[in-house]
Enzyme design. Structure first.
Site: not given
Ligand code: HPA
Length: 272
Positions: A30, A61, A83, A85-86, A211-212, A235, A247
Protein backbone atom coordinates in the site's frame (compact mmCIF):
# COMPACT_ATOMS: atom_id res chain seq x y z
CA UNK A 1 -7.52 -25.28 -14.90
CA UNK A 2 -5.07 -26.43 -12.24
CA UNK A 3 -2.72 -23.98 -10.52
CA UNK A 4 0.44 -25.25 -12.23
CA UNK A 5 -1.07 -24.74 -15.72
CA UNK A 6 -2.32 -21.30 -14.70
CA UNK A 7 1.13 -20.26 -13.44
CA UNK A 8 2.86 -21.62 -16.57
CA UNK A 9 0.38 -19.88 -18.91
CA UNK A 10 1.00 -16.56 -17.15
CA UNK A 11 4.78 -17.00 -17.32
CA UNK A 12 4.60 -18.08 -21.00
CA UNK A 13 2.75 -14.82 -21.73
CA UNK A 14 5.37 -12.75 -19.88
CA UNK A 15 8.08 -14.56 -21.85
CA UNK A 16 6.49 -13.26 -25.07
CA UNK A 17 7.18 -9.73 -23.76
CA UNK A 18 10.67 -10.10 -22.27
CA UNK A 19 13.45 -12.64 -21.86
CA UNK A 20 15.01 -10.79 -18.91
CA UNK A 21 15.94 -12.97 -15.92
CA UNK A 22 15.38 -10.82 -12.81
CA UNK A 23 17.51 -11.90 -9.85
CA UNK A 24 15.60 -9.70 -7.39
CA UNK A 25 11.84 -9.59 -6.98
CA UNK A 26 9.87 -7.01 -5.03
CA UNK A 27 6.25 -6.97 -3.95
CA UNK A 28 5.42 -3.41 -3.03
CA UNK A 29 2.53 -2.79 -0.63
CA UNK A 30 0.00 0.00 0.00
CA UNK A 31 1.31 3.39 -1.06
CA UNK A 32 4.82 1.98 -1.63
CA UNK A 33 4.47 0.92 -5.28
CA UNK A 34 6.05 3.94 -6.94
CA UNK A 35 9.56 2.60 -6.29
CA UNK A 36 9.00 0.64 -9.50
CA UNK A 37 8.81 3.97 -11.38
CA UNK A 38 12.47 4.62 -10.52
CA UNK A 39 13.76 1.55 -12.41
CA UNK A 40 15.67 2.07 -15.66
CA UNK A 41 14.73 0.42 -18.99
CA UNK A 42 11.26 -0.28 -17.62
CA UNK A 43 8.81 -2.73 -19.11
CA UNK A 44 5.35 -2.47 -17.53
CA UNK A 45 2.99 -5.44 -17.83
CA UNK A 46 -0.43 -4.68 -16.28
CA UNK A 47 -2.03 -7.59 -14.41
CA UNK A 48 -4.97 -7.31 -16.80
CA UNK A 49 -2.70 -8.27 -19.76
CA UNK A 50 -1.74 -11.59 -18.17
CA UNK A 51 -4.01 -14.56 -18.97
CA UNK A 52 -5.49 -16.09 -15.83
CA UNK A 53 -4.03 -13.46 -13.50
CA UNK A 54 -6.48 -12.22 -10.81
CA UNK A 55 -7.41 -8.50 -10.85
CA UNK A 56 -6.31 -6.32 -7.87
CA UNK A 57 -9.09 -4.25 -6.32
CA UNK A 58 -7.62 -2.00 -3.59
CA UNK A 59 -7.12 1.78 -4.02
CA UNK A 60 -3.38 2.52 -3.91
CA UNK A 61 -2.58 -0.78 -5.67
CA UNK A 62 -2.33 -0.08 -9.39
CA UNK A 63 -1.53 -3.63 -10.41
CA UNK A 64 1.37 -4.31 -12.77
CA UNK A 65 4.60 -6.25 -13.07
CA UNK A 66 7.45 -3.86 -13.77
CA UNK A 67 10.73 -5.22 -15.14
CA UNK A 68 13.72 -2.91 -14.98
CA UNK A 69 17.27 -2.32 -13.86
CA UNK A 70 18.79 -0.50 -10.92
CA UNK A 71 22.32 -0.47 -9.51
CA UNK A 72 23.31 -3.00 -12.18
CA UNK A 73 20.65 -5.49 -11.05
CA UNK A 74 17.73 -6.87 -13.04
CA UNK A 75 14.64 -6.33 -10.90
CA UNK A 76 11.03 -7.42 -11.15
CA UNK A 77 8.62 -5.30 -9.11
CA UNK A 78 5.06 -6.24 -8.49
CA UNK A 79 3.35 -2.90 -8.15
CA UNK A 80 0.40 -3.64 -5.91
CA UNK A 81 -0.39 -7.08 -4.56
CA UNK A 82 -3.24 -9.51 -4.20
CA UNK A 83 -4.79 -9.74 -0.73
CA UNK A 84 -6.73 -12.61 0.78
CA UNK A 85 -9.34 -10.14 2.06
CA UNK A 86 -10.20 -9.17 -1.53
CA UNK A 87 -11.69 -12.62 -1.86
CA UNK A 88 -8.90 -14.24 -3.88
CA UNK A 89 -8.29 -17.90 -3.00
CA UNK A 90 -5.09 -17.99 -0.97
CA UNK A 91 -3.22 -20.04 -3.60
CA UNK A 92 -3.85 -17.25 -6.12
CA UNK A 93 -2.56 -14.65 -3.63
CA UNK A 94 0.69 -16.60 -3.87
CA UNK A 95 0.58 -17.01 -7.67
CA UNK A 96 2.97 -14.07 -8.35
CA UNK A 97 5.66 -15.71 -6.22
CA UNK A 98 5.35 -19.04 -8.05
CA UNK A 99 5.65 -17.01 -11.26
CA UNK A 100 8.70 -15.13 -9.99
CA UNK A 101 10.36 -18.45 -9.19
CA UNK A 102 9.89 -19.64 -12.79
CA UNK A 103 11.12 -16.25 -14.06
CA UNK A 104 14.38 -16.71 -12.15
CA UNK A 105 13.98 -14.60 -9.00
CA UNK A 106 16.44 -15.66 -6.27
CA UNK A 107 15.76 -12.98 -3.63
CA UNK A 108 12.40 -11.42 -2.83
CA UNK A 109 11.73 -8.18 -0.97
CA UNK A 110 8.23 -7.95 0.51
CA UNK A 111 6.98 -4.61 1.77
CA UNK A 112 3.79 -3.69 3.56
CA UNK A 113 1.98 -1.15 5.68
CA UNK A 114 1.47 -2.40 9.23
CA UNK A 115 0.08 -1.33 12.59
CA UNK A 116 2.55 -0.92 15.45
CA UNK A 117 1.91 -3.32 18.33
CA UNK A 118 5.24 -2.68 20.05
CA UNK A 119 4.65 0.38 22.24
CA UNK A 120 8.08 1.82 21.36
CA UNK A 121 7.11 2.08 17.69
CA UNK A 122 5.97 5.34 16.07
CA UNK A 123 4.10 5.98 12.80
CA UNK A 124 6.65 6.30 9.99
CA UNK A 125 9.08 3.78 11.51
CA UNK A 126 10.48 1.14 9.17
CA UNK A 127 10.73 -2.42 10.52
CA UNK A 128 12.76 -5.24 9.07
CA UNK A 129 10.68 -8.40 9.56
CA UNK A 130 12.67 -10.92 11.61
CA UNK A 131 9.95 -13.57 11.68
CA UNK A 132 6.20 -13.92 11.38
CA UNK A 133 3.17 -15.43 13.07
CA UNK A 134 0.61 -16.73 10.59
CA UNK A 135 -2.70 -15.91 12.31
CA UNK A 136 -4.61 -15.59 9.02
CA UNK A 137 -6.10 -19.06 9.24
CA UNK A 138 -4.97 -19.85 5.69
CA UNK A 139 -1.85 -21.12 3.96
CA UNK A 140 -1.08 -21.00 0.22
CA UNK A 141 0.90 -24.25 0.42
CA UNK A 142 -2.22 -26.27 1.33
CA UNK A 143 -3.53 -28.28 -1.59
CA UNK A 144 -2.03 -30.39 -4.33
CA UNK A 145 1.74 -30.53 -3.93
CA UNK A 146 3.56 -29.14 -6.98
CA UNK A 147 7.09 -30.64 -6.73
CA UNK A 148 8.52 -28.17 -9.30
CA UNK A 149 8.04 -25.46 -6.62
CA UNK A 150 9.83 -27.24 -3.80
CA UNK A 151 9.25 -29.63 -0.93
CA UNK A 152 5.89 -30.57 0.59
CA UNK A 153 7.13 -29.64 4.08
CA UNK A 154 9.44 -26.62 3.75
CA UNK A 155 11.63 -25.63 6.68
CA UNK A 156 10.97 -21.99 7.66
CA UNK A 157 13.42 -21.57 10.53
CA UNK A 158 15.32 -18.87 8.62
CA UNK A 159 12.47 -17.62 6.44
CA UNK A 160 13.52 -13.96 6.69
CA UNK A 161 17.20 -14.65 5.98
CA UNK A 162 19.28 -13.71 9.02
CA UNK A 163 22.39 -13.19 6.87
CA UNK A 164 20.56 -10.79 4.51
CA UNK A 165 19.06 -8.95 7.48
CA UNK A 166 22.49 -8.54 9.02
CA UNK A 167 23.83 -7.03 5.77
CA UNK A 168 20.87 -4.65 5.52
CA UNK A 169 21.14 -3.64 9.20
CA UNK A 170 24.83 -2.78 8.83
CA UNK A 171 24.27 -0.87 5.60
CA UNK A 172 21.35 1.04 7.16
CA UNK A 173 23.51 2.07 10.13
CA UNK A 174 26.17 3.36 7.70
CA UNK A 175 23.54 5.25 5.69
CA UNK A 176 21.92 6.72 8.81
CA UNK A 177 18.56 5.06 8.19
CA UNK A 178 16.84 4.06 11.44
CA UNK A 179 15.53 0.53 11.18
CA UNK A 180 13.54 -1.48 13.71
CA UNK A 181 13.51 -5.25 13.59
CA UNK A 182 10.55 -7.31 14.75
CA UNK A 183 7.87 -9.96 14.32
CA UNK A 184 4.99 -9.42 11.89
CA UNK A 185 1.64 -11.09 12.63
CA UNK A 186 -0.85 -11.58 9.85
CA UNK A 187 -4.60 -11.25 10.36
CA UNK A 188 -6.94 -11.89 7.44
CA UNK A 189 -8.55 -8.43 7.60
CA UNK A 190 -10.22 -6.51 6.07
CA UNK A 191 -11.25 -4.96 9.39
CA UNK A 192 -8.45 -3.62 11.53
CA UNK A 193 -7.89 -5.66 14.69
CA UNK A 194 -9.85 -5.20 17.90
CA UNK A 195 -7.90 -3.83 20.88
CA UNK A 196 -8.17 -7.31 22.48
CA UNK A 197 -6.60 -8.88 19.38
CA UNK A 198 -3.78 -6.36 19.51
CA UNK A 199 -3.17 -7.19 23.20
CA UNK A 200 -3.12 -10.87 22.24
CA UNK A 201 -0.69 -10.15 19.39
CA UNK A 202 1.66 -8.42 21.84
CA UNK A 203 1.48 -11.29 24.35
CA UNK A 204 2.24 -13.77 21.55
CA UNK A 205 5.36 -11.84 20.58
CA UNK A 206 4.25 -9.66 17.65
CA UNK A 207 5.66 -6.19 17.07
CA UNK A 208 3.42 -5.30 14.13
CA UNK A 209 0.14 -6.50 12.61
CA UNK A 210 -1.00 -6.51 9.00
CA UNK A 211 -3.02 -8.25 6.32
CA UNK A 212 -0.43 -9.45 3.79
CA UNK A 213 3.14 -10.69 3.23
CA UNK A 214 2.91 -14.03 5.05
CA UNK A 215 1.40 -15.94 2.06
CA UNK A 216 4.08 -14.63 -0.29
CA UNK A 217 6.85 -15.32 2.23
CA UNK A 218 5.71 -18.93 2.78
CA UNK A 219 5.53 -19.51 -0.96
CA UNK A 220 9.01 -18.07 -1.49
CA UNK A 221 10.29 -20.34 1.27
CA UNK A 222 8.90 -23.38 -0.49
CA UNK A 223 10.48 -22.27 -3.79
CA UNK A 224 13.88 -21.71 -2.15
CA UNK A 225 13.77 -17.93 -2.71
CA UNK A 226 15.51 -15.85 -0.02
CA UNK A 227 13.16 -13.36 1.65
CA UNK A 228 13.52 -9.89 3.11
CA UNK A 229 10.49 -8.12 4.57
CA UNK A 230 10.03 -4.46 5.44
CA UNK A 231 6.99 -3.03 7.21
CA UNK A 232 6.22 0.65 7.20
CA UNK A 233 4.54 1.26 10.55
CA UNK A 234 1.72 3.51 9.39
CA UNK A 235 -0.25 3.74 12.62
CA UNK A 236 -0.30 2.54 16.18
CA UNK A 237 -2.49 -0.60 16.24
CA UNK A 238 -6.03 -0.50 17.69
CA UNK A 239 -6.11 0.27 21.41
CA UNK A 240 -2.51 1.56 21.33
CA UNK A 241 -3.69 4.44 19.21
CA UNK A 242 -5.86 7.03 21.00
CA UNK A 243 -7.94 7.54 17.83
CA UNK A 244 -9.82 5.43 15.28
CA UNK A 245 -7.86 3.77 12.47
CA UNK A 246 -8.45 4.59 8.84
CA UNK A 247 -7.05 3.75 5.40
CA UNK A 248 -6.52 7.52 4.95
CA UNK A 249 -4.12 7.57 7.91
CA UNK A 250 -2.27 4.56 6.47
CA UNK A 251 -1.89 6.31 3.10
CA UNK A 252 -0.83 9.62 4.75
CA UNK A 253 1.92 7.90 6.74
CA UNK A 254 3.25 5.97 3.73
CA UNK A 255 3.41 9.32 1.91
CA UNK A 256 5.31 10.83 4.86
CA UNK A 257 7.74 7.88 4.99
CA UNK A 258 8.11 7.83 1.17
CA UNK A 259 11.66 9.20 0.89
CA UNK A 260 13.03 7.14 3.76
CA UNK A 261 11.39 4.00 2.36
CA UNK A 262 12.85 4.63 -1.11
CA UNK A 263 16.30 5.18 0.40
CA UNK A 264 16.03 1.86 2.25
CA UNK A 265 14.85 -0.12 -0.80
CA UNK A 266 17.67 1.43 -2.83
CA UNK A 267 20.12 0.42 -0.13
CA UNK A 268 18.74 -3.12 -0.09
CA UNK A 269 19.21 -3.38 -3.86
CA UNK A 270 22.82 -2.25 -3.55
CA UNK A 271 23.53 -4.48 -0.57
CA UNK A 272 22.01 -7.91 -1.19
N1 HPA B 1 -3.66 -3.48 11.18
C1 HPA B 1 -3.64 -4.28 10.11
N2 HPA B 1 -3.16 -3.91 8.95
C2 HPA B 1 -2.67 -2.65 8.84
C3 HPA B 1 -2.67 -1.77 9.92
C4 HPA B 1 -3.20 -2.20 11.17
O1 HPA B 1 -3.23 -1.48 12.18
N3 HPA B 1 -2.12 -0.60 9.48
C5 HPA B 1 -1.79 -0.81 8.17
N4 HPA B 1 -2.13 -2.04 7.78
Amino acid sequence: MNLSTRIHNAVDYIRTRTDTVPEMGMILGSGLGDFADTLEERLVIPFTDIPGFPAATVPGHTGAFVFGKKHGKEVLCMQGRLHYYEGHPIRLVAMPVFMMHLLGVKTLLLTNAAGGVNKDYRPGDLMLISDHINYSGVNPLIGEHLPEFGPRFPDVTDLYSASLRMKVKLAAVDAGIALRQGVYMMFSGPNYETPAEVRMARILGADAVGMSTVPEALTAAQCGIKVLGVSCITNLAAGVSPHKLSHEEVMETTAMAHDKFHALVDLILKTV
